[in-house]
Design a protein around this motif. Structure first.
Motif, PDB file in Angstrom:
ATOM      1  N   SER A   1       4.078  -8.477 -13.483  1.00  0.00           N
ATOM      2  CA  SER A   1       5.536  -8.440 -13.338  1.00  0.00           C
ATOM      3  C   SER A   1       5.914  -8.820 -11.912  1.00  0.00           C
ATOM      4  CB  SER A   1       6.055  -7.045 -13.681  1.00  0.00           C
ATOM      5  OG  SER A   1       5.418  -6.076 -12.866  1.00  0.00           O
ATOM      6  N   ALA A   2       7.197  -8.899 -11.655  1.00  0.00           N
ATOM      7  CA  ALA A   2       7.683  -9.291 -10.338  1.00  0.00           C
ATOM      8  C   ALA A   2       7.348  -8.214  -9.305  1.00  0.00           C
ATOM      9  CB  ALA A   2       9.190  -9.519 -10.400  1.00  0.00           C
ATOM     10  N   PRO A   3       7.197  -8.589  -8.045  1.00  0.00           N
ATOM     11  CA  PRO A   3       6.951  -7.607  -6.993  1.00  0.00           C
ATOM     12  C   PRO A   3       8.074  -6.567  -6.927  1.00  0.00           C
ATOM     13  CG  PRO A   3       6.527  -9.819  -6.178  1.00  0.00           C
ATOM     14  CD  PRO A   3       7.165  -9.976  -7.525  1.00  0.00           C
ATOM     15  N   GLN A   4       7.696  -5.359  -6.556  1.00  0.00           N
ATOM     16  CA  GLN A   4       8.642  -4.259  -6.440  1.00  0.00           C
ATOM     17  C   GLN A   4       8.603  -3.701  -5.022  1.00  0.00           C
ATOM     18  OE1 GLN A   4      10.601  -3.545  -9.023  1.00  0.00           O
ATOM     19  NE2 GLN A   4       9.516  -4.928 -10.438  1.00  0.00           N
ATOM     20  N   ILE A   5       9.640  -2.967  -4.659  1.00  0.00           N
ATOM     21  CA  ILE A   5       9.710  -2.320  -3.348  1.00  0.00           C
ATOM     22  C   ILE A   5       9.918  -0.827  -3.565  1.00  0.00           C
ATOM     23  CG2 ILE A   5      11.029  -2.080  -1.213  1.00  0.00           C
ATOM     24  CD1 ILE A   5      11.637  -5.066  -1.383  1.00  0.00           C
ATOM     25  N   SER A   6       9.073  -0.013  -2.919  1.00  0.00           N
ATOM     26  CA  SER A   6       9.162   1.437  -3.071  1.00  0.00           C
ATOM     27  C   SER A   6       8.792   2.131  -1.766  1.00  0.00           C
ATOM     28  CB  SER A   6       8.214   1.933  -4.173  1.00  0.00           C
ATOM     29  OG  SER A   6       8.519   1.377  -5.423  1.00  0.00           O
ATOM     30  N   THR A   7       9.149   3.405  -1.691  1.00  0.00           N
ATOM     31  CA  THR A   7       8.715   4.260  -0.592  1.00  0.00           C
ATOM     32  C   THR A   7       7.575   5.144  -1.083  1.00  0.00           C
ATOM     33  OG1 THR A   7      10.914   4.301   0.409  1.00  0.00           O
ATOM     34  CG2 THR A   7       9.403   6.068   1.032  1.00  0.00           C
ATOM     35  N   ILE A   8       6.509   5.231  -0.303  1.00  0.00           N
ATOM     36  CA  ILE A   8       5.318   5.982  -0.693  1.00  0.00           C
ATOM     37  C   ILE A   8       5.558   7.467  -0.432  1.00  0.00           C
ATOM     38  CG2 ILE A   8       2.848   6.257  -0.368  1.00  0.00           C
ATOM     39  CD1 ILE A   8       3.771   3.590  -1.612  1.00  0.00           C
ATOM     40  N   GLU A   9       5.270   8.268  -1.446  1.00  0.00           N
ATOM     41  CA  GLU A   9       5.571   9.703  -1.392  1.00  0.00           C
ATOM     42  C   GLU A   9       4.385  10.551  -0.943  1.00  0.00           C
ATOM     43  OE1 GLU A   9       6.712  10.398  -5.425  1.00  0.00           O
ATOM     44  OE2 GLU A   9       7.950   8.583  -5.444  1.00  0.00           O
TER      45      GLU A   9
ATOM     46  N   VAL B   1       0.995   6.990  -3.411  1.00  0.00           N
ATOM     47  CA  VAL B   1       1.619   7.417  -4.664  1.00  0.00           C
ATOM     48  C   VAL B   1       3.123   7.194  -4.574  1.00  0.00           C
ATOM     49  CG1 VAL B   1       2.018   9.337  -6.245  1.00  0.00           C
ATOM     50  CG2 VAL B   1      -0.146   9.181  -4.994  1.00  0.00           C
ATOM     51  N   THR B   2       3.672   6.537  -5.586  1.00  0.00           N
ATOM     52  CA  THR B   2       5.113   6.396  -5.705  1.00  0.00           C
ATOM     53  C   THR B   2       5.482   6.497  -7.176  1.00  0.00           C
ATOM     54  OG1 THR B   2       7.021   5.081  -5.027  1.00  0.00           O
ATOM     55  CG2 THR B   2       5.145   3.875  -5.942  1.00  0.00           C
ATOM     56  N   HIS B   3       6.782   6.467  -7.470  1.00  0.00           N
ATOM     57  CA  HIS B   3       7.267   6.463  -8.844  1.00  0.00           C
ATOM     58  C   HIS B   3       8.139   5.234  -9.059  1.00  0.00           C
ATOM     59  CE1 HIS B   3       6.048  10.683  -8.610  1.00  0.00           C
ATOM     60  NE2 HIS B   3       6.104  10.720  -9.941  1.00  0.00           N
ATOM     61  N   HIS B   4       7.991   4.641 -10.225  1.00  0.00           N
ATOM     62  CA  HIS B   4       8.808   3.482 -10.579  1.00  0.00           C
ATOM     63  C   HIS B   4       9.140   3.557 -12.062  1.00  0.00           C
ATOM     64  CE1 HIS B   4      10.425  -0.566 -10.167  1.00  0.00           C
ATOM     65  NE2 HIS B   4       9.782  -0.893 -11.284  1.00  0.00           N
ATOM     66  N   ASP B   5      10.405   3.496 -12.366  1.00  0.00           N
ATOM     67  CA  ASP B   5      10.866   3.612 -13.756  1.00  0.00           C
ATOM     68  C   ASP B   5      10.338   4.884 -14.403  1.00  0.00           C
ATOM     69  OD1 ASP B   5      12.263   1.245 -13.561  1.00  0.00           O
ATOM     70  OD2 ASP B   5      10.642   0.026 -14.412  1.00  0.00           O
ATOM     71  N   GLY B   6      10.328   5.979 -13.632  1.00  0.00           N
ATOM     72  CA  GLY B   6       9.909   7.263 -14.160  1.00  0.00           C
ATOM     73  C   GLY B   6       8.416   7.439 -14.330  1.00  0.00           C
ATOM     74  N   LYS B   7       7.624   6.550 -13.767  1.00  0.00           N
ATOM     75  CA  LYS B   7       6.180   6.588 -13.958  1.00  0.00           C
ATOM     76  C   LYS B   7       5.465   6.557 -12.608  1.00  0.00           C
ATOM     77  CE  LYS B   7       2.844   4.339 -17.046  1.00  0.00           C
ATOM     78  NZ  LYS B   7       2.629   3.141 -17.895  1.00  0.00           N
TER      79      LYS B   7
ATOM     80  N   VAL C   1       7.096  -0.226   1.082  1.00  0.00           N
ATOM     81  CA  VAL C   1       6.152  -1.314   0.838  1.00  0.00           C
ATOM     82  C   VAL C   1       6.600  -2.182  -0.329  1.00  0.00           C
ATOM     83  CG1 VAL C   1       4.226   0.100   1.684  1.00  0.00           C
ATOM     84  CG2 VAL C   1       4.726   0.025  -0.778  1.00  0.00           C
ATOM     85  N   GLU C   2       6.086  -3.403  -0.306  1.00  0.00           N
ATOM     86  CA  GLU C   2       6.243  -4.308  -1.451  1.00  0.00           C
ATOM     87  C   GLU C   2       4.915  -4.337  -2.192  1.00  0.00           C
ATOM     88  OE1 GLU C   2       7.543  -8.947  -2.429  1.00  0.00           O
ATOM     89  OE2 GLU C   2       7.216  -8.283  -0.362  1.00  0.00           O
TER      90      GLU C   2
ATOM     91  N   ASP D   1       0.358   3.749 -13.537  1.00  0.00           N
ATOM     92  CA  ASP D   1       0.053   2.342 -13.300  1.00  0.00           C
ATOM     93  C   ASP D   1      -0.690   2.205 -11.975  1.00  0.00           C
ATOM     94  OD1 ASP D   1       1.396   1.791 -15.618  1.00  0.00           O
ATOM     95  OD2 ASP D   1       3.236   1.095 -14.632  1.00  0.00           O
ATOM     96  N   GLU D   2      -1.363   1.073 -11.815  1.00  0.00           N
ATOM     97  CA  GLU D   2      -2.045   0.764 -10.563  1.00  0.00           C
ATOM     98  C   GLU D   2      -1.467  -0.514  -9.988  1.00  0.00           C
ATOM     99  OE1 GLU D   2      -6.261   0.755 -11.051  1.00  0.00           O
ATOM    100  OE2 GLU D   2      -6.253   2.605 -12.225  1.00  0.00           O
ATOM    101  N   ALA D   3      -1.478  -0.621  -8.657  1.00  0.00           N
ATOM    102  CA  ALA D   3      -0.813  -1.758  -8.017  1.00  0.00           C
ATOM    103  C   ALA D   3      -1.532  -2.180  -6.750  1.00  0.00           C
ATOM    104  CB  ALA D   3       0.641  -1.407  -7.703  1.00  0.00           C
ATOM    105  N   ARG D   4      -1.251  -3.396  -6.362  1.00  0.00           N
ATOM    106  CA  ARG D   4      -1.805  -3.984  -5.139  1.00  0.00           C
ATOM    107  C   ARG D   4      -0.709  -4.071  -4.090  1.00  0.00           C
ATOM    108  NH1 ARG D   4      -2.031  -9.549  -4.043  1.00  0.00           N
ATOM    109  NH2 ARG D   4      -1.599  -9.965  -6.259  1.00  0.00           N
ATOM    110  N   LEU D   5      -1.048  -3.696  -2.879  1.00  0.00           N
ATOM    111  CA  LEU D   5      -0.104  -3.766  -1.775  1.00  0.00           C
ATOM    112  C   LEU D   5       0.078  -5.218  -1.348  1.00  0.00           C
ATOM    113  CD1 LEU D   5       1.553  -2.220   0.431  1.00  0.00           C
ATOM    114  CD2 LEU D   5      -0.543  -2.261   1.818  1.00  0.00           C
ATOM    115  N   LEU D   6       1.333  -5.674  -1.323  1.00  0.00           N
ATOM    116  CA  LEU D   6       1.623  -7.039  -0.872  1.00  0.00           C
ATOM    117  C   LEU D   6       2.043  -7.078   0.586  1.00  0.00           C
ATOM    118  CD1 LEU D   6       3.644  -8.419  -3.936  1.00  0.00           C
ATOM    119  CD2 LEU D   6       1.212  -8.745  -3.416  1.00  0.00           C
ATOM    120  N   LYS D   7       2.887  -6.130   0.973  1.00  0.00           N
ATOM    121  CA  LYS D   7       3.425  -6.174   2.339  1.00  0.00           C
ATOM    122  C   LYS D   7       3.922  -4.785   2.722  1.00  0.00           C
ATOM    123  CE  LYS D   7       6.002  -9.674   3.223  1.00  0.00           C
ATOM    124  NZ  LYS D   7       7.169 -10.606   3.277  1.00  0.00           N
ATOM    125  N   VAL D   8       3.652  -4.391   3.965  1.00  0.00           N
ATOM    126  CA  VAL D   8       4.203  -3.149   4.498  1.00  0.00           C
ATOM    127  C   VAL D   8       5.510  -3.491   5.203  1.00  0.00           C
ATOM    128  CG1 VAL D   8       3.853  -1.213   6.056  1.00  0.00           C
ATOM    129  CG2 VAL D   8       1.928  -2.139   4.760  1.00  0.00           C
TER     130      VAL D   8
END
Length: 448
Positions: A11-19, A28-34, A47-48, A59-66
């Motif tokens: 899917s497209a890259p996402q931006i979140s704050t790490i908790e 660890v973060t949450h996206h769409d309730g997951k 991070v992106e 879900d598992e993800a790869r860090l693109l950019k801080v």
């Protein structure tokens, strides 16, 4: 995975704050309730990221950019960090690494064991680099490179990381990896050598090379030349551990010393010894302090191995009984005691995870103090025997906070002990591995 599933993962890259950090050291973060676990992301960072795997619970993800780095982020020392799976936390400052491990311990004790130590021990630390004296390096023939790649496994793959240097291995092995690659490539069976076990003693380096097919006379010449050029000892392993044999039989044994106790231990290159030598010296000293030994104490050392704790204990106590499941290690412990002139020790072989231990002669005795140093599975099956010997004090060295917490709950909530103090020991810097120690005291019944 079908095309539709791959499309959903990519899917497209996402931006979140790490908790927070997970037990494995991932952000660890949450996206769409997951819940989403993101490699190399740190708490507080914005991070992106790109999803790499969907699961039913996370879900598992790869860090693109801080985008907004944490003040605790540091530049990794190793050029292979992020590819090699040997380390997970080089990007996190040492102080925060220790805080993370301490929180792992206290959270596990509270959540799993329903216990909380009134005192937290100061973290035990030694050098954070070039500390690893025992390691298993993978080896794989790579046709595209026309050579054997040597290193730890890559993150999340079965491939071997193509290392040029390892910043956590003890010298001289830290800089020897390219030479090992060249050696294995020069042999007649480069695609039939899956691993090298490294063991760095106080005065020697041992390399156990696993070979799946016989070597030629020319191969043996290469190996002898490598031994001489790099001042190492090479062992070959054509089958199980019982087949391990040195190229030369005229060499003195491998040893490491615990100088503060005037003890030197011999070991084989495939024996279990604590990975971090300097930290091990500090750990043995701390454990003996925590046991509060007197010259009249009788001590039971369960999971004693080749005597790493038993022999120093014998320098301080009246009598020490060591019990271990592997007969060869028990034999080594007896020999080590004899070489060090210790006559106040006994060693027994017993499966501490399965046998009915109550009938063993050593289990029917009374002990003043007990030391537990189990593997990751913990010491659950041995706890009733420990309690039956009625020690006043138990010190538990753990390499897994979850099983320590489980066993602590049993000792405190079922067997009449209280947890008085606990803390972490940084046996594996830059990894998520948590080594810890906990102290339990027997609750004295009040007289009516």
């Amino acid at each position: 995975m079908n095309a539709r599933s791959r499309a959903r993962v990519s899917s497209a890259p996402q931006i979140s704050t790490i908790e927070d950090l997970s037990h494995e050291g991932r952000g660890v973060t949450h996206h769409d309730g997951k819940v989403v676990f993101i490699e190399d992301a740190l708490p507080g960072e914005r991070v992106e990221w790109l999803r790499t795997k969907r699961g039913p619970n996370f879900d598992e993800a790869r860090l693109l950019k801080v985008l907004e780095p944490s003040p605790d982020r540091v530049t990794p020392k190793c050029v292979h960090f992020g590819v090699c799976g040997g380390c997970a936390s080089q990007h996190l400052s040492s102080d925060r690494q220790i805080e993370f491990k301490q929180r792992q311990l206290t959270d596990a004790l509270a959540r799993i064991g329903k216990v909380s130590p009134p005192r937290i021990l100061e973290p035990l630390q030694a050098d954070a680099w070039n500390y690893r004296r025992r390691a298993r390096l993978g080896a794989r023939w790579v046709p595209k490179k026309q050579r054997v790649v040597v290193g730890f496994k890559e993150r999340s793959t079965s491939y071997i990381a193509d290392l040029q240097r390892c910043e956590i291995l003890r010298p001289p092995v830290d800089a020897m990896i390219p030479a090992l690659s060249a050696l294995l490539t020069s042999l007649s069976i480069p695609n039939r050598i899956p691993q090298i076990e490294v063991s760095v003693a106080d005065a020697a380096v041992a390399l156990v090379i696993r070979v799946l097919e016989p070597l030629t006379a020319a191969d043996m010449e290469h190996l002898h030349a490598f031994e001489k050029a790099h001042d190492v000892r090479i062992y070959l392993q054509p089958g199980g551990y019982e087949t391990v044999a040195p190229l030369r039989s005229d060499l003195p044994p491998l040893t490491y010393a615990l100088p503060q106790f005037d003890v030197t231990l011999q070991f084989l290159p495939t024996d279990f010894v604590q990975v971090n030598g300097p930290l091990n010296e500090l750990m043995v000293d701390r454990v003996i302090q925590l046991l509060q030994l007197t010259a009249e104490d009788t001590v039971l050392d369960l999971f004693c191995g080749l005597g790493n704790f038993s022999l120093p204990l014998a320098r301080r106590a009246k009598h020490v009984v060591g019990v271990e499941g592997e007969a060869s290690l028990v034999a080594r412990a007896r020999d080590n005691a004899a070489r060090n002139g210790l006559t106040n020790t006994e060693f027994f072989t017993a499966n501490l995870a399965a046998e009915d231990l109550q009938t063993s002669g050593w289990a029917k005795r009374r002990y003043d103090k007990v030391l537990l140093d189990p593997p990751r599975a913990g010491a659950l099956e041995a706890l009733p025997v420990v309690a039956a010997t009625r020690p006043n004090r138990i010190v538990y060295v753990s390499c897994h906070p979850g099983t320590l917490a489980r066993d602590a709950g049993v000792l405190v909530n079922q067997l009449g002990y209280e947890l008085t103090e606990a803390g972490v020991m940084d046996m594996f810097p830059h990894t998520a591995h948590v080594e810890s120690v906990a102290v339990f005291e027997r609750i004295q019944k009040k007289k009516k």
